[in-house]
Design a protein around this motif. Structure first.
Motif, PDB file in Angstrom:
ATOM      1  N   ASP A  82      35.103  49.426  31.875  1.00  0.00           N
ATOM      2  CA  ASP A  82      36.423  49.629  32.481  1.00  0.00           C
ATOM      3  C   ASP A  82      36.562  48.573  33.570  1.00  0.00           C
ATOM      4  OD1 ASP A  82      38.745  50.466  33.733  1.00  0.00           O
ATOM      5  OD2 ASP A  82      38.275  52.583  33.545  1.00  0.00           O
TER       6      ASP A  82
ATOM      7  N   ASP B 102      38.752  47.056  35.339  1.00  0.00           N
ATOM      8  CA  ASP B 102      39.536  47.176  36.576  1.00  0.00           C
ATOM      9  C   ASP B 102      39.441  48.568  37.206  1.00  0.00           C
ATOM     10  OD1 ASP B 102      41.026  48.650  34.813  1.00  0.00           O
ATOM     11  OD2 ASP B 102      42.872  47.486  35.038  1.00  0.00           O
TER      12      ASP B 102
ATOM     13  N   SER C 138      40.708  51.280  36.238  1.00  0.00           N
ATOM     14  CA  SER C 138      41.941  52.071  36.180  1.00  0.00           C
ATOM     15  C   SER C 138      41.739  53.421  35.513  1.00  0.00           C
ATOM     16  CB  SER C 138      43.021  51.280  35.433  1.00  0.00           C
ATOM     17  OG  SER C 138      42.587  50.958  34.116  1.00  0.00           O
TER      18      SER C 138
ATOM     19  N   ARG D  74      41.348  52.919  45.600  1.00  0.00           N
ATOM     20  CA  ARG D  74      41.450  51.725  44.767  1.00  0.00           C
ATOM     21  C   ARG D  74      40.961  50.530  45.562  1.00  0.00           C
ATOM     22  NH1 ARG D  74      41.164  53.569  40.246  1.00  0.00           N
ATOM     23  NH2 ARG D  74      41.455  51.403  39.585  1.00  0.00           N
TER      24      ARG D  74
END
Length: 818
Positions: free
Chosen positions: A377, A379, A381, A388
């Protein structure tokens, strides 16, 4: 043990925890330090889970080892039987081990190897409020594992702060709240003397350490029990211990992560005499230091920070947060009433940050980004991250991984990236280990990477000297030697390159780890320019490498306001090593620039920001010349152009129509003209070679290219240069410089006789501002509403002017043409 548990506050919360795990398989335990959650929650989970091991994470190796030792002791066993631990360089686990304490980094490696965690029935994440990157990743990965392949895996997250509710929302888990019952802790405020600051440009000054040591002496005289002293780093630990040497009948012991396990154990065990334990932040949570009734807090913490623009990750000394200060104070009240002596003023306490910043918000994210890519994964997300990552820091990290060959342009991990992910170190150090083994041999590569990974301070900034000192042995060398052995075991055996001295071998590995920090000495000076473009200088007290032509910088820090970064450690290299290590930044390109009133065209070879060579380009391309002159005008301003009076007047009229009418009349402000310079002046700029050529440019003709067709046919009608008056020649209109000003017509009052209303421009949108003058051309009146002026104020003006100018006609009705 659960049938007759120790008298700890967490006992009251165990039934609720068991019920939550039976119902949902996941829970959040919120309990202050000292309530016993680290000791009793793992056995409670083990009693519920069957057929597998309970893995308990701790943020630090010291805490994992100490927690295992305490729980094993309560069971009357040795570590490695029912309770064991696994930390970097130390494993004590047997076939009957049910509860295993590990660091978050160890569990992260296991998850990456096999996300199903075979043989594991439950995971307990302790101290998740510390928000370290590894802990955030492990939490997110475990949530993903439970949702995809292991819905039977029990998961408990334990926190000592009020952020437990936020954590529970991410996990979709109930909160088991355990109230604390710590003993009372008396607060004392001990601010430093006037003029003594906790930190300065070089770190923690000696005078502040004098104050901390003096506060320890006062606390020992005023209060009973052992003392736990918090300072930010290993250097400060050593400094305070030196200052307390020989004080009364007290044993003074260090406690930090670099100590051998035997010395760590000594600090965590009761002694025959009164003790002072001087510690870094490792003792803030999880650990119980027996006998402590006094805490002396220097009020400082060492946290990761990264200059994203210059790529200089480092540890910086900052003021402690209020939450951390409370946790530190709580150490004094674990075994009975205690006292905390804080080395700052009460008035300063309220100005401290409420909580320490999570590492994801401030730290270098290169390793974090590689872990996400290895998980699949890239990034994050699809993961339950508590925060974040900042976009700039994340993009910088990904670009670093692309340059290292660890991920492709889309962020997907490569085969090389998977090999790097197997090395328990920062990706840059992993690259240095893998490539350095081929360049200098496996042993020397492992030695230097272990040195860099342990953040060893180099005497005089000389990393080679630090390596030689470790090779000679001593207290600090054992953990380093263990790390070398572990790293070397990851590599195929390779003989060292005998033609490289140790100096160049160390420099080679450092250059491979940090190619952006390869630096060359600036001509005629002692400072350096890095490949990244950042300047760097040695401290005046570090002359060992000053003057070496090429160096590879292992550690540097750039303080706010400083022109150059300060080099903390480096090693010498030569130009060939620099070119090999930073080959990805090698570039040969033509550089055409407008410099000091002329075009300078060169073919330049660079290693990043470092210019290696340059030759003159005799006939540069016209488009590159035009772009260079345009950039020079953008820097110097349009005033550098030869603006004639006619060109300036045309520009003002165009600006007026752009403001009054809008489309299709173009914006001719500085910013717009510079942005569209290719449209109106580009072809002319291509012929410029120097200031003489610039002075011959036809700016008037170039501006006319911007007049829109076919609307340009009405330009003189909408924004006339002159306006006809009832009597005499046409009068010039004065337009303002920005176009927003009302146009002005300065006309003799007598020449306006016959106008019934104010003339208007731009299809009647804007009336002229009439400056009405006397026969001697002095101001008589100003109006933009001539009809109202004739009907009223004119009478008074007429009476005055008739007396001053009797030979001139002053009609009663000026709207009639004479």
């Amino acid at each position: 043990m659960l049938d007759s548990p120790p008298d700890l506050p967490v006992v009251g919360g165990l039934p609720a925890l068991t019920a939550a795990l039976r119902a949902q398989g996941v829970a959040v335990v919120q309990a202050p330090p000292g309530t016993g959650k680290t000791t009793l929650v793992p056995p409670a989970v083990a009693a519920l889970a069957t057929g597998g091991r309970i893995v308990v994470t701790q943020p630090r190796r010291i805490a994992a080892r100490a927690a295992a030792r305490r729980l094993a002791g309560l069971l009357g066993e040795r570590v490695g039987e029912t309770v064991g631990h696994t930390v970097r360089g130390d494993r004590a686990v047997g076939p009957d081990t049910r509860i295993e304490f590990v660091t978050t980094g160890v569990l992260l490696r296991r998850l990456q190897r096999d996300p199903e965690l075979p043989g594991v029935a439950a995971v307990v994440l302790d101290e998740v409020h510390e928000r370290q990157l590894d802990a955030d990743l492990v939490l997110a990965f475990l949530v993903d594992v439970r949702a995809t392949v292991r819905d039977d895996l029990l998961l408990v997250a334990m926190s000592a702060t009020v952020e437990a509710e936020r954590l529970a929302a991410v996990l979709d888990a109930p909160v088991v709240d355990v109230p604390g019952s710590l003993h009372p802790v008396t607060q004392h405020w001990s601010p430093p003397p006037p003029g003594v600051l906790p930190t300065d440009e070089r770190g923690v000054p000696p005078r502040f350490l004098d104050h901390v040591a003096a506060t320890v002496r006062q606390a020992l005289a005023a209060d009973d029990g052992d003392a736990l002293v918090f300072v930010p780093g290993v250097g400060e630990v050593d400094g305070v211990i030196r200052r307390l040497a020989g004080f009364a009948d007290v044993d003074v012991l260090p406690l930090h992560g670099r100590l051998p396990a035997r010395e760590q154990d000594a600090a965590l065990a009761s002694g025959a005499r009164r003790r002072v334990v001087v510690s870094t932040a490792v003792a803030e949570s999880s650990l119980t230091v027996p006998g402590v009734r006094i805490v002396v807090d220097a009020g400082l913490s060492r946290e990761p920070r990264t200059d994203q623009v210059r790529g200089l990750p480092s540890l910086v000394t900052v003021r402690v947060s209020r939450a951390a200060a409370e946790q530190r104070a709580g150490r004094a009240g674990r075994e009975g009433p205690g006292a905390v002596h804080r080395c700052w003023a009460r008035a300063d306490h309220g100005h401290l940050a409420a909580h320490p910043a999570p590492e994801i918000a401030v730290a270098d994210l290169t390793g974090f980004c590689l872990e996400l890519a290895a998980w699949g994964d890239s990034d994050g997300s699809g993961l339950a991250l508590l925060d974040r990552p900042p976009p700039l820091a994340f993009e910088t990290a990904r670009q670093t991984l692309v340059e290292l060959g660890a991920v492709d342009a889309s962020g997907a991990i490569t085969a090389r990236g998977r090999a790097m992910a197997q090395v328990p170190a920062d990706p840059r150090l992993a690259r240095a280990l893998l490539d350095g083994a081929e360049a200098v041999g496996a042993r020397r590569a492992a030695e230097v990477v272990a040195l860099l990974d342990d953040d060893v301070r180099a005497p005089g900034g000389d990393l080679v000297a630090a390596l030689r000192a470790l090779r000679r042995g001593g207290p600090a060398s054992r953990s380093w030697s263990d790390a070398v052995a572990r790293l070397e075991s990851l590599l195929p055996s390779r003989p060292p390159r005998t033609e490289l001295t140790d100096d160049l071998a160390v420099g080679t590995v450092v250059a491979l780890a940090h190619p952006g920090r390869i630096a060359r000495r600036r001509p005629g000076g002692t400072s350096y320019l890095m490949v990244s473009g950042t300047g760097a200088s040695f401290r005046a007290a570090d002359p060992a490498l000053a003057g070496v032509p090429w160096i590879a910088i292992a550690d540097a820090e750039r303080r706010p306001g400083a022109r150059d970064a300060t080099i903390r450690s480096a090693a010498p290299i030569d130009e060939d090593i620099a070119l090999d290590a930073a080959s990805g930044t090698w570039l040969e390109a033509d550089e055409i620039a407008w410099t000091q009133g002329r075009i300078v065209a060169r073919r330049v070879t660079r290693l990043g920001a470092i210019e290696l060579s340059a030759v003159t380009v005799p006939d540069p391309p016209p488009e590159a010349v035009a772009a260079a002159v345009a950039e020079g005008l953008s820097r110097d301003g349009l005033a550098a152009l030869p603006w004639s009076e006619a060109a300036g007047a045309l520009r003002r009229r165009m600006a007026f129509l752009h403001d009054a009418v809008g489309e299709p009349w173009p914006d001719v402000g500085d910013e717009a003209l510079l942005a569209g310079i290719d449209t109106w002046l580009g072809a002319d700029l291509a012929r410029v070679r120097g200031s003489r050529d610039l002075a011959r440019l036809d700016v008037l003709g170039a501006l006319r290219r911007l007049l829109p067709w076919p609307a340009a046919g009405r330009f003189d009608e909408l924004a006339p240069e002159r306006v006809a008056v009832p009597k005499g020649p046409a009068v010039r209109v004065e337009y303002g410089p920005t176009g927003t000003e009302q146009p002005v017509l300065a006309v003799r009052l007598q020449d306006a006789f016959g106008w019934t209303a104010t003339p208007r421009l731009a299809d009647g949108r804007v009336p002229l501002l009439l400056h009405l003058l006397t026969p001697a051309r002095r101001p008589a009146a100003v109006t933009a509403d001539l009809e109202s002026f004739w009907a009223g104020p004119y009478r008074q003006v007429r009476a005055e002017l008739r007396g001053r100018y009797p030979k001139h006609a002053w009609p009663e009705d000026p709207s009639v043409r004479p």
